[in-house]
Design a protein around this motif. Sequence first.
Motif, PDB file in Angstrom:
ATOM      1  N   ASN A  56     -30.949 -10.539  75.602  1.00  0.00           N
ATOM      2  CA  ASN A  56     -30.158 -10.111  76.744  1.00  0.00           C
ATOM      3  C   ASN A  56     -29.646 -11.295  77.581  1.00  0.00           C
ATOM      4  OD1 ASN A  56     -28.982  -7.873  77.849  1.00  0.00           O
ATOM      5  ND2 ASN A  56     -30.571  -7.591  79.410  1.00  0.00           N
ATOM      6  N   LEU A  57     -29.251 -12.362  76.890  1.00  0.00           N
ATOM      7  CA  LEU A  57     -28.740 -13.551  77.581  1.00  0.00           C
ATOM      8  C   LEU A  57     -27.258 -13.367  77.906  1.00  0.00           C
ATOM      9  CD1 LEU A  57     -30.336 -16.312  75.297  1.00  0.00           C
ATOM     10  CD2 LEU A  57     -31.201 -15.468  77.496  1.00  0.00           C
ATOM     11  N   PRO A  58     -26.777 -13.962  79.005  1.00  0.00           N
ATOM     12  CA  PRO A  58     -25.345 -13.872  79.323  1.00  0.00           C
ATOM     13  C   PRO A  58     -24.526 -14.607  78.256  1.00  0.00           C
ATOM     14  CG  PRO A  58     -26.613 -14.676  81.217  1.00  0.00           C
ATOM     15  CD  PRO A  58     -27.524 -14.715  80.033  1.00  0.00           C
ATOM     16  N   ILE A  59     -23.559 -13.920  77.658  1.00  0.00           N
ATOM     17  CA  ILE A  59     -22.730 -14.503  76.581  1.00  0.00           C
ATOM     18  C   ILE A  59     -21.271 -14.534  77.041  1.00  0.00           C
ATOM     19  CG2 ILE A  59     -21.953 -14.236  74.188  1.00  0.00           C
ATOM     20  CD1 ILE A  59     -24.608 -12.580  73.774  1.00  0.00           C
ATOM     21  N   TYR A  60     -20.668 -15.710  76.933  1.00  0.00           N
ATOM     22  CA  TYR A  60     -19.277 -15.886  77.349  1.00  0.00           C
ATOM     23  C   TYR A  60     -18.438 -16.428  76.186  1.00  0.00           C
ATOM     24  CZ  TYR A  60     -21.247 -16.015  82.124  1.00  0.00           C
ATOM     25  OH  TYR A  60     -21.907 -15.725  83.295  1.00  0.00           O
ATOM     26  N   SER A  61     -17.164 -16.061  76.170  1.00  0.00           N
ATOM     27  CA  SER A  61     -16.204 -16.789  75.334  1.00  0.00           C
ATOM     28  C   SER A  61     -15.784 -18.020  76.146  1.00  0.00           C
ATOM     29  CB  SER A  61     -14.979 -15.920  75.047  1.00  0.00           C
ATOM     30  OG  SER A  61     -14.310 -15.601  76.273  1.00  0.00           O
ATOM     31  N   PHE A  62     -15.077 -18.949  75.499  1.00  0.00           N
ATOM     32  CA  PHE A  62     -14.623 -20.148  76.212  1.00  0.00           C
ATOM     33  C   PHE A  62     -13.814 -19.785  77.467  1.00  0.00           C
ATOM     34  CE2 PHE A  62     -11.242 -23.197  77.067  1.00  0.00           C
ATOM     35  CZ  PHE A  62     -11.941 -24.370  77.254  1.00  0.00           C
ATOM     36  N   PRO A  63     -12.764 -18.929  77.369  1.00  0.00           N
ATOM     37  CA  PRO A  63     -11.986 -18.631  78.581  1.00  0.00           C
ATOM     38  C   PRO A  63     -12.787 -17.903  79.661  1.00  0.00           C
ATOM     39  CG  PRO A  63     -11.208 -17.315  76.733  1.00  0.00           C
ATOM     40  CD  PRO A  63     -12.160 -18.317  76.178  1.00  0.00           C
ATOM     41  N   GLU A  64     -13.703 -17.025  79.251  1.00  0.00           N
ATOM     42  CA  GLU A  64     -14.530 -16.327  80.250  1.00  0.00           C
ATOM     43  C   GLU A  64     -15.386 -17.323  81.031  1.00  0.00           C
ATOM     44  OE1 GLU A  64     -15.407 -11.938  78.328  1.00  0.00           O
ATOM     45  OE2 GLU A  64     -16.434 -13.671  77.476  1.00  0.00           O
ATOM     46  N   PHE A  65     -15.894 -18.321  80.311  1.00  0.00           N
ATOM     47  CA  PHE A  65     -16.749 -19.305  80.986  1.00  0.00           C
ATOM     48  C   PHE A  65     -15.925 -20.191  81.926  1.00  0.00           C
ATOM     49  CE2 PHE A  65     -19.049 -23.307  81.406  1.00  0.00           C
ATOM     50  CZ  PHE A  65     -20.278 -22.835  81.846  1.00  0.00           C
ATOM     51  N   ILE A  66     -14.730 -20.594  81.485  1.00  0.00           N
ATOM     52  CA  ILE A  66     -13.861 -21.399  82.352  1.00  0.00           C
ATOM     53  C   ILE A  66     -13.542 -20.616  83.626  1.00  0.00           C
ATOM     54  CG2 ILE A  66     -11.554 -22.435  82.578  1.00  0.00           C
ATOM     55  CD1 ILE A  66     -13.378 -24.104  80.802  1.00  0.00           C
ATOM     56  N   TYR A  67     -13.252 -19.321  83.481  1.00  0.00           N
ATOM     57  CA  TYR A  67     -12.997 -18.488  84.660  1.00  0.00           C
ATOM     58  C   TYR A  67     -14.227 -18.437  85.565  1.00  0.00           C
ATOM     59  CZ  TYR A  67     -12.600 -14.345  87.573  1.00  0.00           C
ATOM     60  OH  TYR A  67     -12.606 -13.495  88.654  1.00  0.00           O
ATOM     61  N   GLU A  68     -15.379 -18.249  84.946  1.00  0.00           N
ATOM     62  CA  GLU A  68     -16.628 -18.178  85.712  1.00  0.00           C
ATOM     63  C   GLU A  68     -16.833 -19.443  86.538  1.00  0.00           C
ATOM     64  OE1 GLU A  68     -19.590 -16.780  87.502  1.00  0.00           O
ATOM     65  OE2 GLU A  68     -18.786 -15.481  85.928  1.00  0.00           O
ATOM     66  N   GLN A  69     -16.477 -20.597  85.940  1.00  0.00           N
ATOM     67  CA  GLN A  69     -16.672 -21.879  86.617  1.00  0.00           C
ATOM     68  C   GLN A  69     -15.573 -22.196  87.633  1.00  0.00           C
ATOM     69  OE1 GLN A  69     -19.329 -24.679  85.745  1.00  0.00           O
ATOM     70  NE2 GLN A  69     -20.051 -22.581  85.871  1.00  0.00           N
ATOM     71  N   SER A  70     -14.520 -21.396  87.647  1.00  0.00           N
ATOM     72  CA  SER A  70     -13.396 -21.713  88.549  1.00  0.00           C
ATOM     73  C   SER A  70     -13.020 -20.536  89.447  1.00  0.00           C
ATOM     74  CB  SER A  70     -12.175 -22.149  87.726  1.00  0.00           C
ATOM     75  OG  SER A  70     -11.790 -21.136  86.821  1.00  0.00           O
ATOM     76  N   ARG A  71     -13.996 -19.662  89.686  1.00  0.00           N
ATOM     77  CA  ARG A  71     -13.738 -18.487  90.524  1.00  0.00           C
ATOM     78  C   ARG A  71     -13.217 -18.855  91.917  1.00  0.00           C
ATOM     79  NH1 ARG A  71     -15.949 -13.353  89.676  1.00  0.00           N
ATOM     80  NH2 ARG A  71     -17.127 -13.103  87.743  1.00  0.00           N
ATOM     81  N   ASP A  72     -13.739 -19.979  92.463  1.00  0.00           N
ATOM     82  CA  ASP A  72     -13.362 -20.348  93.832  1.00  0.00           C
ATOM     83  C   ASP A  72     -12.250 -21.401  93.867  1.00  0.00           C
ATOM     84  OD1 ASP A  72     -14.876 -22.353  92.789  1.00  0.00           O
ATOM     85  OD2 ASP A  72     -16.326 -22.466  94.425  1.00  0.00           O
ATOM     86  N   LYS A  73     -11.532 -21.546  92.755  1.00  0.00           N
ATOM     87  CA  LYS A  73     -10.417 -22.511  92.695  1.00  0.00           C
ATOM     88  C   LYS A  73      -9.088 -21.773  92.531  1.00  0.00           C
ATOM     89  CE  LYS A  73     -13.380 -25.723  90.101  1.00  0.00           C
ATOM     90  NZ  LYS A  73     -13.645 -26.725  91.135  1.00  0.00           N
ATOM     91  N   GLN A  74      -8.000 -22.474  92.844  1.00  0.00           N
ATOM     92  CA  GLN A  74      -6.684 -21.954  92.514  1.00  0.00           C
ATOM     93  C   GLN A  74      -6.468 -22.195  91.019  1.00  0.00           C
ATOM     94  OE1 GLN A  74      -3.318 -23.978  94.300  1.00  0.00           O
ATOM     95  NE2 GLN A  74      -2.145 -22.074  94.399  1.00  0.00           N
ATOM     96  N   ARG A  75      -6.137 -21.126  90.286  1.00  0.00           N
ATOM     97  CA  ARG A  75      -6.022 -21.229  88.829  1.00  0.00           C
ATOM     98  C   ARG A  75      -4.552 -21.190  88.401  1.00  0.00           C
ATOM     99  NH1 ARG A  75     -10.209 -18.135  90.067  1.00  0.00           N
ATOM    100  NH2 ARG A  75      -9.042 -16.173  89.818  1.00  0.00           N
ATOM    101  N   VAL A  76      -4.146 -22.278  87.754  1.00  0.00           N
ATOM    102  CA  VAL A  76      -2.785 -22.390  87.213  1.00  0.00           C
ATOM    103  C   VAL A  76      -2.904 -22.283  85.694  1.00  0.00           C
ATOM    104  CG1 VAL A  76      -0.753 -23.868  86.982  1.00  0.00           C
ATOM    105  CG2 VAL A  76      -2.110 -23.928  89.102  1.00  0.00           C
ATOM    106  N   VAL A  77      -2.232 -21.301  85.094  1.00  0.00           N
ATOM    107  CA  VAL A  77      -2.341 -21.088  83.647  1.00  0.00           C
ATOM    108  C   VAL A  77      -0.958 -21.205  83.003  1.00  0.00           C
ATOM    109  CG1 VAL A  77      -3.068 -19.515  81.813  1.00  0.00           C
ATOM    110  CG2 VAL A  77      -4.359 -19.609  83.959  1.00  0.00           C
ATOM    111  N   ILE A  78      -0.847 -22.123  82.039  1.00  0.00           N
ATOM    112  CA  ILE A  78       0.414 -22.387  81.355  1.00  0.00           C
ATOM    113  C   ILE A  78       0.400 -21.666  80.015  1.00  0.00           C
ATOM    114  CG2 ILE A  78       2.043 -24.184  80.645  1.00  0.00           C
ATOM    115  CD1 ILE A  78       0.973 -24.490  83.582  1.00  0.00           C
ATOM    116  N   GLY A  79       1.225 -20.636  79.871  1.00  0.00           N
ATOM    117  CA  GLY A  79       1.305 -19.879  78.627  1.00  0.00           C
ATOM    118  C   GLY A  79       2.652 -20.082  77.950  1.00  0.00           C
ATOM    119  N   GLY A  80       2.720 -19.704  76.668  1.00  0.00           N
ATOM    120  CA  GLY A  80       3.971 -19.827  75.925  1.00  0.00           C
ATOM    121  C   GLY A  80       3.695 -20.173  74.480  1.00  0.00           C
ATOM    122  N   SER A  81       4.616 -19.803  73.583  1.00  0.00           N
ATOM    123  CA  SER A  81       4.432 -20.097  72.157  1.00  0.00           C
ATOM    124  C   SER A  81       4.549 -21.580  71.881  1.00  0.00           C
ATOM    125  CB  SER A  81       5.487 -19.366  71.323  1.00  0.00           C
ATOM    126  OG  SER A  81       5.497 -17.999  71.621  1.00  0.00           O
TER     127      SER A  81
END
Length: 461
Positions: A92-117
């Motif tokens: 029953n350990l907390p399991i994160y994917s890479f993006p979930e963990f990055i979000y978890e670590q940056s909850r109190d920051k302004q998040r800029v996400v660059i998307g596109g093909s």
Amino acid sequence: MEKKEFQHIHLIAIGGSIMHNLALALHDKGLKVTGSDDEIYEPAKSRLATAGILPEQEGWFPEKLDAKPDAVILGMHARADNPELQRAKELNLPIYSFPEFIYEQSRDKQRVVIGGSHGKTTITSMIMHVLQHLGRKFDYAVGAQLEGFNHMVKLTDDAPVIIIEGDEYLSDPVKRVPKFHLYHHHIAVISGISWDHINVFPDPDMYRDQFRIFAEMTPKAGTLIYNQDDEQVQLVSVPRNPADIAYIGYSVHDHSIRNGKTILHTKKEGDVEVQLFGEHNLRNLSAAKEVCKKIGVKGHDFYEAIKTFQGAAKRLQKLGESTTANIYRDFAHAPSKVKATTEAVKKQFPQRDLVAVLELHTFSSLNKNFIPQYAGALDLADEPIVYFSPKTIEHKRMEMLTEDELKAAFKNQNLKVYTDTEALQQHLLERQWQQANLLLMSSGTYNNINLEALTQAVLKA
């Protein structure tokens, strides 16, 4: 909800490109980092060993989880039935994917996400370059190793903003959600949409839909910065609630080319010479400028910083030059990016012949149903060449391609096709390189061709 505090983190598939960089970033932060993988290649192996966090042996060891780490991060190339993942679930350990963990670590920051093909690594690296030049504190997660940055990931407690390259590929083998849906951006960029990852998104509509979802995740008082020249992007970026969200379209920065140099034309700063070139990159520059403006960078400071930006690794990276020839390497593999990169080099040096060598390496690019997307992509090359390894096709269990099929798909009867690295090398070395440029486009390695040796040999030819 407050950001969770962790002391010990275990990474399943620690050897991956972005995963080992995350491991190094967490180690730098002072956390206890453990991990496992069934294969760890260079440079990950040496880098993890130097930090003292290389697993003692390759393989999966469920007993490692008995130490009950505070979090488990699951890499994309682990399988859903991974034995360490099963043990983590049992405990029953907390399991994160890479993006979930990055979000978890940056909850109190302004998040800029660059998307596109395409273009997202370049835009992300431009923003990072500007912020670093200005001495601004920021965290980041980017998909390439950049000049001037030790790792591809940085996580701190005090940086007010994080710049994230938002990949549309899947986050992990269990949830199978596009990574950029999990960062919960405040500011988003969509640089372009061109059908890719056919193994996950079998039709263009399903692929485009992932960007629509991303755009619609923009929160109240958030910002969506989008490529207004891309029809597919326009379809997903139509303002729904302009009173709540800032929609900012961008295009190619005003510029001219003089003697193979790119000059930006600006209202306040006059002419600014930059080291990058190509309309796609000058569009990327406009996107980076809009993001920087949103996070408080003045125009003068942006232009001053961007003068010294040399580009991201493998993105129109100059491998070598002589007085009459330049050699470039680019990560381009998607049809739209191949076309844009070929066009960029030809327009920058119109008086020189262009030899463009594209390696078909990805699942999409080797798929007979997808290859017609490349129609016209190499038309501006004076000598268009396509290379693929039959072994790669066999390994991916796909149908073999023929020269005639490729000429028909590319709609280019001048196309030369090579399936043997040595034969390709021989051809390039026998060619005259007076007033000619070589452009190598691949997300692979041309079956481990020595590009440094090839560069030296071509420039002497």
